[in-house]
Motif scaffolding. Structure first.
Motif, mmCIF file in Angstrom:
data_model
loop_
_atom_site.group_PDB
_atom_site.id
_atom_site.type_symbol
_atom_site.label_atom_id
_atom_site.label_comp_id
_atom_site.label_asym_id
_atom_site.label_seq_id
_atom_site.Cartn_x
_atom_site.Cartn_y
_atom_site.Cartn_z
ATOM 1 N N GLN A 1 0.829 -1.204 0.000
ATOM 2 C CA GLN A 1 0.000 0.000 0.000
ATOM 3 C C GLN A 1 0.864 1.255 0.000
ATOM 4 N N GLU A 2 1.896 1.266 0.835
ATOM 5 C CA GLU A 2 2.793 2.421 0.908
ATOM 6 C C GLU A 2 3.533 2.622 -0.412
ATOM 7 N N THR A 3 3.971 1.541 -1.029
ATOM 8 C CA THR A 3 4.668 1.613 -2.316
ATOM 9 C C THR A 3 3.752 2.190 -3.386
ATOM 10 N N ALA A 4 2.515 1.728 -3.434
ATOM 11 C CA ALA A 4 1.550 2.246 -4.407
ATOM 12 C C ALA A 4 1.311 3.731 -4.181
ATOM 13 N N ARG B 1 3.275 5.970 -2.728
ATOM 14 C CA ARG B 1 4.458 6.759 -3.086
ATOM 15 C C ARG B 1 4.639 6.866 -4.597
ATOM 16 N N ALA B 2 4.254 5.815 -5.319
ATOM 17 C CA ALA B 2 4.425 5.812 -6.774
ATOM 18 C C ALA B 2 3.254 6.482 -7.487
ATOM 19 N N GLY B 3 2.257 6.930 -6.724
ATOM 20 C CA GLY B 3 1.093 7.576 -7.321
ATOM 21 C C GLY B 3 0.171 6.601 -8.041
ATOM 22 N N LEU B 4 0.209 5.334 -7.613
ATOM 23 C CA LEU B 4 -0.620 4.304 -8.236
ATOM 24 C C LEU B 4 -1.907 4.111 -7.431
ATOM 25 N N LEU C 1 -1.947 -4.779 -8.674
ATOM 26 C CA LEU C 1 -1.192 -3.563 -8.414
ATOM 27 C C LEU C 1 -0.499 -3.149 -9.703
ATOM 28 N N ALA C 2 -0.739 -1.934 -10.136
ATOM 29 C CA ALA C 2 -0.098 -1.374 -11.341
ATOM 30 C C ALA C 2 -0.319 -2.262 -12.560
ATOM 31 N N ALA D 1 3.208 -10.911 -4.060
ATOM 32 C CA ALA D 1 3.418 -9.678 -4.830
ATOM 33 C C ALA D 1 4.706 -8.991 -4.401
ATOM 34 N N TRP D 2 4.896 -8.824 -3.096
ATOM 35 C CA TRP D 2 6.084 -8.126 -2.594
ATOM 36 C C TRP D 2 7.352 -8.873 -3.010
ATOM 37 N N SER D 3 7.344 -10.181 -2.881
ATOM 38 C CA SER D 3 8.525 -10.977 -3.241
ATOM 39 C C SER D 3 8.834 -10.847 -4.735
ATOM 40 N N ALA D 4 7.798 -10.888 -5.569
ATOM 41 C CA ALA D 4 7.995 -10.755 -7.014
ATOM 42 C C ALA D 4 8.502 -9.366 -7.381
ATOM 43 N N LEU D 5 7.957 -8.343 -6.750
ATOM 44 C CA LEU D 5 8.391 -6.975 -7.033
ATOM 45 C C LEU D 5 9.835 -6.749 -6.586
#
Length: 157
Positions: A93-96, A98-101, A125-126, A149-153
């Motif tokens: 959620q924080e990553t999205a 910050r990235a404006g997603l 996500l994205a 998702a986190w591991s893949a990213l």
């Protein structure tokens, strides 16, 4: 947010609470701060200087959580606690944000007999979809999707 999550991780893992150290530089009217956090004997440092002590400590805690979560969803105690506390969902959620997603969207499907349900969750996500391991509860299925998702990213960085 990150300092709270790191403290909760320490408490659930029966580790000592995180301790922060700070460097201050610059003139009194425009100080800059850089922090480090000692978590279970490991030192994690904020990557840049911040305008406030609080921002610097949060940045150090974020580095610690990202580093610990990047070690993957192994069955180590730390990874299990990160999973239990929902850190992976928060990190996504924080990553999205910050990235404006758009925020992560979870879709969960229930299957199996009524008395023994099985839940499988997919997080989007994205424009990417990640499906986690099935679980006995919807909440855990969503956490599993977030871990996937986190591991893949993290691998694609």
């Amino acid at each position: 947010m990150y300092k709270n999550q790191l403290q909760e991780l320490a408490q659930r893992s029966c580790f000592n609470l995180p301790s922060y150290a700070c460097i201050r530089e610059g003139p009194d009217h425009a100080p800059r701060f850089k922090a480090s956090v000692n978590f279970n004997g490991e030192i994690f440092e904020s990557p840049t200087y911040s305008n406030t002590l609080r921002q610097a400590e949060h940045a150090a805690a974020e580095v610690a959580l990202n580093s610990l979560s990047a070690r993957g969803p192994s069955r180590s105690l730390t990874a299990r606690v990160l999973d239990e506390t929902g850190v992976y969902k928060n990190l996504l959620q924080e990553t999205a944000h910050r990235a404006g997603l758009k925020l992560p969207l979870y879709t969960t499907v229930r299957s199996g007999p009524g008395h023994v349900p099985v839940f499988t969750s997919t997080v989007e996500l994205a424009g990417l979809s990640f499906t986690g391991e099935s679980a006995k509860t919807k909440k855990q299925a969503e956490k599993n999707a977030a871990i996937t998702a986190w591991s893949a990213l993290k691998r694609s960085e």
